[in-house]
Design a protein around this motif. Structure first.
Motif, short mmCIF file in Angstrom:
data_model
loop_
_atom_site.label_atom_id
_atom_site.label_comp_id
_atom_site.label_asym_id
_atom_site.label_seq_id
_atom_site.Cartn_x
_atom_site.Cartn_y
_atom_site.Cartn_z
N ILE A 5 62.25 77.81 10.10
CA ILE A 5 61.07 77.13 9.59
C ILE A 5 60.17 78.19 8.96
N LYS A 6 59.76 77.96 7.73
CA LYS A 6 58.91 78.92 7.03
C LYS A 6 57.55 79.01 7.72
N GLU A 7 57.15 80.24 8.01
CA GLU A 7 55.83 80.45 8.61
C GLU A 7 54.76 80.37 7.53
N ASN A 8 53.69 79.70 7.84
CA ASN A 8 52.53 79.60 6.96
C ASN A 8 52.84 79.15 5.53
N PRO A 9 53.47 77.99 5.36
CA PRO A 9 53.68 77.51 3.99
C PRO A 9 52.33 77.28 3.32
N GLU A 10 52.29 77.47 2.01
CA GLU A 10 51.04 77.36 1.27
C GLU A 10 50.60 75.91 1.08
N LYS A 11 51.54 75.01 1.05
CA LYS A 11 51.25 73.59 0.77
C LYS A 11 51.91 72.71 1.82
N THR A 12 51.34 71.53 2.01
CA THR A 12 51.96 70.54 2.89
C THR A 12 53.27 70.06 2.27
N PHE A 13 53.26 69.87 0.95
CA PHE A 13 54.49 69.54 0.24
C PHE A 13 54.43 70.21 -1.12
N TYR A 14 55.59 70.36 -1.73
CA TYR A 14 55.67 71.07 -3.00
C TYR A 14 56.00 70.16 -4.19
N TRP A 15 56.71 69.09 -3.92
CA TRP A 15 57.09 68.21 -5.01
C TRP A 15 57.36 66.82 -4.47
N PHE A 16 56.83 65.82 -5.16
CA PHE A 16 57.15 64.42 -4.90
C PHE A 16 57.73 63.87 -6.18
N PHE A 17 58.78 63.05 -6.06
CA PHE A 17 59.31 62.41 -7.25
C PHE A 17 59.92 61.06 -6.92
N GLN A 18 59.99 60.24 -7.95
CA GLN A 18 60.67 58.94 -7.86
C GLN A 18 61.84 59.01 -8.83
N ALA A 19 63.03 58.79 -8.33
CA ALA A 19 64.24 58.85 -9.15
C ALA A 19 64.85 57.47 -9.28
N SER A 20 65.43 57.21 -10.44
CA SER A 20 66.11 55.93 -10.65
C SER A 20 67.59 56.09 -10.36
N CYS A 21 68.18 55.02 -9.92
CA CYS A 21 69.61 55.00 -9.64
C CYS A 21 70.38 55.36 -10.91
N PRO A 22 71.38 56.22 -10.81
CA PRO A 22 72.16 56.56 -12.00
C PRO A 22 72.81 55.32 -12.60
N ILE A 23 72.90 55.29 -13.92
CA ILE A 23 73.48 54.12 -14.58
C ILE A 23 75.01 54.13 -14.55
N ALA A 24 75.59 55.28 -14.25
CA ALA A 24 77.04 55.40 -14.10
C ALA A 24 77.33 56.55 -13.15
#
Length: 151
Positions: A5-24
Motif C-alpha cells: 500500500i502506497k504510503e501518503n498518496p497525494e490524492k484520494t483518487f487519481y482518475w475516474f472514468f466512464q467507459a462504454s461497452c466495446p462494439i465488437a
C-alpha cells in the motif's frame, strides 16, 4: 518486504472514468467521461478501460444486476493501485475509479452515487462531487471525509 500500500498518496483518487461497452470483441471500450478532464497518462487511458469489461457483456445483457469488482495494478516500486468498477449490463457502461487507497466499501458507495447522477443526467453534480473529493486532502488513518453537496 513491506506493505504494498502506497504510503501518503497525494490524492484520494487519481482518475475516474466512464467507459462504454466495446462494439465488437476486437474493439476497445471508449471513454465517455473522465475526471480530471486533463488526465493524460497515455498508458492508463489506453489499457485501463479494457479492465471494465472482463467478460462478454452481450451474453448477460438482459440482467439488471449491478456488479462491483476491483482490479489491482502494481507499479515499478511495488505499490498497488486499485481500480474500483461498477458495471451494469443494462446500461452498457462501466464506471471506474483509480486509487492507491484500498477503500473498497467507500469507493463502491461513491460509484453508486456517481451512477445515480449519471442516470439522471446530472453531469454538473457529478463533476462537483468528484472535484470536492479530488481536492480534499487524504484523511489520516482514523480520519474521515465529509462532503456536502448542494441541492
Amino acid at each position: 518486504m513491506g506493505s504494498r500500500i502506497k504510503e501518503n498518496p497525494e490524492k484520494t483518487f487519481y482518475w475516474f472514468f466512464q467507459a462504454s461497452c466495446p462494439i465488437a470483441r476486437d474493439k476497445d471500450p471508449a471513454v465517455l467521461f473522465q475526471f480530471p478532464e486533463d488526465f493524460n497518462d497515455e498508458e492508463s487511458l489506453k489499457c485501463l478501460p479494457r479492465f471494465c469489461f472482463p467478460y462478454d457483456i452481450e451474453r448477460v445483457k438482459d440482467t439488471v444486476a449491478v456488479q462491483h469488482f476491483t482490479f489491482v495494478l502494481t507499479d515499478l516500486e511495488g505499490c498497488q493501485r486499485f481500480g474500483f468498477c461498477r458495471l451494469t449490463s443494462s446500461s452498457q457502461t462501466c464506471l471506474c475509479i483509480l486509487s492507491y487507497l484500498p477503500w473498497f466499501e467507500v469507493f463502491y458507495k461513491l460509484l453508486n452515487n456517481l451512477a445515480d447522477y449519471s442516470t439522471k443526467g446530472q453531469t454538473k453534480e457529478m463533476k462537483e462531487l468528484l472535484s470536492a473529493l479530488y481536492k480534499h486532502p487524504v484523511p489520516l488513518v482514523n480520519g474521515s471525509i465529509t462532503l456536502q453537496m448542494g441541492s
